[in-house]
Write a protein that holds these residues in place. Structure first.
Motif, PDB file in Angstrom:
ATOM      1  N   THR A   1     -16.677 -19.893  47.059  1.00 26.38           N
ATOM      2  CA  THR A   1     -17.932 -20.062  46.310  1.00 26.38           C
ATOM      3  C   THR A   1     -18.982 -20.844  47.094  1.00 26.38           C
ATOM      4  OG1 THR A   1     -16.957 -22.005  45.223  1.00 26.38           O
ATOM      5  CG2 THR A   1     -16.837 -19.919  44.025  1.00 26.38           C
ATOM      6  N   GLY A   2     -18.699 -21.156  48.364  1.00 26.07           N
ATOM      7  CA  GLY A   2     -19.660 -21.916  49.164  1.00 26.07           C
ATOM      8  C   GLY A   2     -19.876 -23.308  48.618  1.00 26.07           C
TER       9      GLY A   2
ATOM     10  N   LEU B   1     -19.934 -17.549  57.400  1.00 22.68           N
ATOM     11  CA  LEU B   1     -21.164 -16.898  57.854  1.00 22.68           C
ATOM     12  C   LEU B   1     -22.243 -17.023  56.780  1.00 22.68           C
ATOM     13  CD1 LEU B   1     -21.720 -15.355  60.491  1.00 22.68           C
ATOM     14  CD2 LEU B   1     -21.285 -13.230  59.241  1.00 22.68           C
ATOM     15  N   ARG B   2     -21.849 -16.717  55.541  1.00 19.84           N
ATOM     16  CA  ARG B   2     -22.812 -16.708  54.436  1.00 19.84           C
ATOM     17  C   ARG B   2     -23.333 -18.105  54.114  1.00 19.84           C
ATOM     18  NH1 ARG B   2     -20.618 -14.281  49.012  1.00 19.84           N
ATOM     19  NH2 ARG B   2     -20.420 -12.484  50.387  1.00 19.84           N
ATOM     20  N   TYR B   3     -22.456 -19.095  54.182  1.00 12.21           N
ATOM     21  CA  TYR B   3     -22.840 -20.453  53.763  1.00 12.21           C
ATOM     22  C   TYR B   3     -22.923 -21.427  54.936  1.00 12.21           C
ATOM     23  CZ  TYR B   3     -21.284 -18.432  49.299  1.00 12.21           C
ATOM     24  OH  TYR B   3     -21.113 -17.625  48.204  1.00 12.21           O
ATOM     25  N   ALA B   4     -23.209 -20.896  56.134  1.00 14.54           N
ATOM     26  CA  ALA B   4     -23.120 -21.699  57.370  1.00 14.54           C
ATOM     27  C   ALA B   4     -23.733 -23.100  57.273  1.00 14.54           C
ATOM     28  CB  ALA B   4     -23.767 -20.932  58.525  1.00 14.54           C
ATOM     29  N   GLU B   5     -24.884 -23.212  56.623  1.00 13.83           N
ATOM     30  CA  GLU B   5     -25.597 -24.504  56.607  1.00 13.83           C
ATOM     31  C   GLU B   5     -25.073 -25.471  55.540  1.00 13.83           C
ATOM     32  OE1 GLU B   5     -27.486 -24.866  59.119  1.00 13.83           O
ATOM     33  OE2 GLU B   5     -27.293 -22.719  59.593  1.00 13.83           O
TER      34      GLU B   5
ATOM     35  N   PRO C   1     -24.998 -25.094  38.779  1.00 12.26           N
ATOM     36  CA  PRO C   1     -25.774 -25.763  39.841  1.00 12.26           C
ATOM     37  C   PRO C   1     -25.850 -24.872  41.083  1.00 12.26           C
ATOM     38  CG  PRO C   1     -23.938 -27.139  39.042  1.00 12.26           C
ATOM     39  CD  PRO C   1     -23.730 -25.777  38.494  1.00 12.26           C
ATOM     40  N   ASP C   2     -26.823 -25.122  41.949  1.00 14.45           N
ATOM     41  CA  ASP C   2     -26.966 -24.311  43.169  1.00 14.45           C
ATOM     42  C   ASP C   2     -25.718 -24.434  44.039  1.00 14.45           C
ATOM     43  OD1 ASP C   2     -29.455 -23.557  42.321  1.00 14.45           O
ATOM     44  OD2 ASP C   2     -30.484 -25.190  43.388  1.00 14.45           O
ATOM     45  N   VAL C   3     -25.210 -25.659  44.182  1.00 11.57           N
ATOM     46  CA  VAL C   3     -23.975 -25.874  44.947  1.00 11.57           C
ATOM     47  C   VAL C   3     -23.036 -26.709  44.087  1.00 11.57           C
ATOM     48  CG1 VAL C   3     -22.926 -26.885  47.011  1.00 11.57           C
ATOM     49  CG2 VAL C   3     -25.181 -25.820  47.164  1.00 11.57           C
ATOM     50  N   LEU C   4     -21.807 -26.250  43.996  1.00 10.03           N
ATOM     51  CA  LEU C   4     -20.823 -26.984  43.197  1.00 10.03           C
ATOM     52  C   LEU C   4     -20.137 -28.052  44.046  1.00 10.03           C
ATOM     53  CD1 LEU C   4     -19.138 -23.984  41.332  1.00 10.03           C
ATOM     54  CD2 LEU C   4     -20.503 -25.786  40.267  1.00 10.03           C
ATOM     55  N   ASN C   5     -19.970 -29.241  43.478  1.00 10.47           N
ATOM     56  CA  ASN C   5     -19.212 -30.296  44.145  1.00 10.47           C
ATOM     57  C   ASN C   5     -17.836 -30.417  43.503  1.00 10.47           C
ATOM     58  OD1 ASN C   5     -21.347 -30.981  45.846  1.00 10.47           O
ATOM     59  ND2 ASN C   5     -22.225 -32.373  44.324  1.00 10.47           N
ATOM     60  N   PHE C   6     -16.802 -30.178  44.302  1.00 10.42           N
ATOM     61  CA  PHE C   6     -15.421 -30.299  43.832  1.00 10.42           C
ATOM     62  C   PHE C   6     -14.859 -31.640  44.275  1.00 10.42           C
ATOM     63  CE2 PHE C   6     -15.838 -25.770  43.626  1.00 10.42           C
ATOM     64  CZ  PHE C   6     -14.746 -25.211  42.973  1.00 10.42           C
ATOM     65  N   LEU C   7     -14.116 -32.297  43.402  1.00  6.19           N
ATOM     66  CA  LEU C   7     -13.381 -33.494  43.823  1.00  6.19           C
ATOM     67  C   LEU C   7     -11.973 -33.046  44.216  1.00  6.19           C
ATOM     68  CD1 LEU C   7     -13.460 -36.651  44.000  1.00  6.19           C
ATOM     69  CD2 LEU C   7     -12.238 -36.648  41.831  1.00  6.19           C
TER      70      LEU C   7
ATOM     71  N   ASP D   1     -19.426 -25.704  61.179  1.00  2.00           N
ATOM     72  CA  ASP D   1     -18.519 -26.597  61.926  1.00  2.00           C
ATOM     73  C   ASP D   1     -17.062 -26.229  61.645  1.00  2.00           C
ATOM     74  OD1 ASP D   1     -20.812 -28.024  62.596  1.00  2.00           O
ATOM     75  OD2 ASP D   1     -20.521 -29.522  61.007  1.00  2.00           O
ATOM     76  N   LEU D   2     -16.807 -25.928  60.390  1.00  2.62           N
ATOM     77  CA  LEU D   2     -15.439 -25.590  59.959  1.00  2.62           C
ATOM     78  C   LEU D   2     -14.968 -24.305  60.642  1.00  2.62           C
ATOM     79  CD1 LEU D   2     -12.996 -26.006  58.022  1.00  2.62           C
ATOM     80  CD2 LEU D   2     -14.306 -24.807  56.261  1.00  2.62           C
ATOM     81  N   GLU D   3     -15.876 -23.319  60.704  1.00  6.59           N
ATOM     82  CA  GLU D   3     -15.540 -22.049  61.365  1.00  6.59           C
ATOM     83  C   GLU D   3     -15.214 -22.307  62.835  1.00  6.59           C
ATOM     84  OE1 GLU D   3     -15.554 -18.717  63.725  1.00  6.59           O
ATOM     85  OE2 GLU D   3     -17.236 -20.113  63.931  1.00  6.59           O
TER      86      GLU D   3
END
Length: 567
Positions: free
Chosen positions: A289-290, A46-50, A262-268, A65-67
């Motif tokens: 963590t969105g 809900l919080r990170y929908a986009e 960073p605003d959004v973290l990218n995990f490998l 989409d995942l939800e």
């Protein structure tokens, strides 16, 4: 499991490691903010929908989409009459359907049973029967394995997905390549099987019935080898995983003492999601963590892996020593700009000092080594992420976690003395599924889990592993139990007796070596290796076979593996 009360021991009472903590990490976790993994998942979606939650082969999936897709899976499962606590197996690599299915199972109030897709029929049959799984979601590449055993298991629903199922139009091309060009899908036939697409569309027509889940309800049965060679299911509760996620979140936060978040973290996500390390550190941490998890279905394809790293400016990279080593030997990887890396977390097996030093030199980002087990959800200890020096230790116990070092009698040893590493904390499993005897053996009277690893704690609270108590062999972060390898080898009519040990291997840390006394003089190494390949998944197979006229034995006739190790 009830934790008995006890007088605090010297070492436990001191918690000397707290003095070595990063400034932002609390000694103890505050109360949990969520009542279940499903609750956390729904709130994040809900919080990170986009935002993008997962991407795979160039296709992105947002939290919205995942939800939606996971809800469809959950609705379908409930519609099939599965009820709270029933087990559902997931047998897929890192593709979008994996998190969709796992969170769907959890939202339906069910228990996830993670299965290594490369398991042989023998290994799969044991796990399905032991867990009592009622349904299995499998990638079509591995459906032929399910076909061979499903009739002899409690599984009533088989759902088969394809590589391209969630990749949009590109999926048709991917499926064509996988099936026709690369020929990666052996023929299979399971008459009652449903397609993943059918499940989603059926689920889209219903509504999800909320299930009242508590923190002590089971979330996962995470299978781990047993000292007896029989794989056991570690019972991980919603509390276990939510606590470990929080323990890791505080740890991760301290990395931003050195640099801006960073605003959004990218995990490998190059480690398999069926392995507890990636499940908690990638999937759960990412959801909470969105963040965006870049799924890697086949990390052995280094050129493709390097392209993904280059494309996504990775910030967080959980991996194994073997993977770090392989990447540094890749010319393309060496040329990349590594400035985006914030945290490289090494687990699953020991990180070797030369690898760590070379990595730091090449990327400018240190490898932080941590330690854990399936039984501890998994992280129990970790090195500080706000410093760059490689300690050669597994670090400090994380928040709310106590570690003691004990001798054979369970007596707590003083600092610097080597004994068994024992762990107590909210991330320690509720016990082994249907194995109260094994659970009793694994736990101390005062509620510590005996890890089977030998080590010592220094005066600052850092722990160093020196050896393993068990005869377990560690191949690329996976446990291999000698008994299981020996049992399979002994099934061959040409084998009189045999013993398996681990030997050093520069690629996988350790490899399996099998010593064999022949019953049939005509037995060859090739024939025996082929027999093992039929019954053991790749990492468990003997890489080396040595024929002997006899094996060292104790007075009572027990084969002495340790003598084979020293010769």
């Amino acid at each position: 499991m009830t934790h008995m009360s006890h007088a605090p021991t010297k070492q436990a009472a001191d918690r000397i490691w707290l003095a070595s903590y990063p400034p932002t990490v609390p000694a103890d976790l505050p109360p949990l903010a969520h009542r279940s993994l499903g609750h956390l998942f729904e709130e994040s979606c809900l919080r990170y929908a986009e935002r993008v939650a997962f991407s795979s082969m160039g296709r992105e999936m947002t939290f919205r989409d995942l939800e939606e897709a996971s809800r469809q899976v959950a609705v379908w499962l409930q519609g099939m009459g599965l009820s709270k606590g029933d087990r559902v197996a997931v047998m897929m690599p890192n593709i979008l359907q994996n998190p969709v299915t796992v969170y769907g199972i959890l939202r339906a109030g069910l228990v996830v049973v993670n299965v290594n897709p490369l398991y042989t029929p023998r290994e799969l049959e044991h796990q399905l029967n032991d867990s009592g799984a009622r349904a299995i979601f499998v990638l079509e590449n591995f459906a032929h394995t399910v076909q061979q055993v499903v009739a002899r298991t409690p599984v009533r629903h088989v759902i088969v997905t394809t590589m391209g199922d969630m990749l949009g139009l590109k999926g048709h091309i991917v499926n064509l390549v996988v099936r026709r060009i690369k020929k990666l899908v052996p023929a299979w036939s399971i008459p009652s099987a449903l397609s993943f697409r059918q499940v989603l569309s059926a689920g889209a027509r219903g509504t999800l019935t909320p299930v009242d889940m508590g923190l002590d309800d089971l979330a996962f049965l995470q299978y781990t080898g047993g000292t007896t060679g029989i794989s056991k299911g570690a019972m991980l509760t919603h509390r276990n995983l939510l606590c470990n996620k929080d323990q890791m979140s505080y740890w991760l936060d301290s990395a931003f003492l050195r640099q801006k978040r960073p605003d959004v973290l990218n995990f490998l996500c190059a480690l398999p999601l069926y392995h507890i390390f990636a499940l908690t550190v990638n999937s759960l941490m990412g959801i909470a963590t969105g963040s965006h998890n870049v799924l890697i279905a086949n990390p052995r394809d280094l050129p493709a892996l390097v392209k993904e790293i280059e494309k996504h400016r990775i910030h967080i990279f959980p991996g194994l020593n073997t993977l770090f080593n392989a990447l540094m030997n890749n010319e393309q990887f060496r040329k990349l700009d590594h400035s985006s890396l914030i945290l490289v977390f090494g687990g699953g097996m020991a990180v070797q000092r030369p690898v760590a030093e070379r990595w730091y030199e090449m990327t400018g980002c240190a490898i932080t080594e941590g330690y854990g087990l399936s039984e501890t959800s998994p992280v129990a200890t970790a090195n500080r992420v706000d410093v760059t020096d490689f300690t050669g230790t597994i670090g400090l116990p994380v928040s709310s976690t106590e570690v003691t070092i004990r001798d054979e009698d369970g007596t707590i040893l003083t600092h610097g003395e080597v004994g068994e590493i024992c762990i107590r904390g909210p991330q320690v499993m509720a016990g082994y599924w249907n194995r109260p005897d094994e659970t009793a053996k694994a736990m101390t009277a005062d509620g510590y889990f005996r890890s089977g690893d030998m080590g010592y704690m220094d005066a600052r609270g850092f722990i160093k592993i020196v050896d393993r108590k068990k005869d377990m062999i560690l191949v690329s972060g996976f446990n291999v139990y000698p008994n299981e390898v020996e049992e399979v080898a002994a099934m061959h009519p040409g084998v009189l007796e045999c013993a398996a040990i681990g030997v050093p291997d520069e690629n996988s840390g350790e490899a399996v070596k099998l010593f064999v006394v022949k019953k049939d003089p005509a037995l060859t190494e090739t024939a025996l290796k082929a027999h093992c390949a039929e019954n053991l998944t790749n990492y468990k197979r003997p890489r080396h076979i040595e024929f002997r006229t006899e094996l060292p034995k104790s007075p009572v006739g027990k084969i002495l593996r340790r003598e084979l190790r020293t010769k």
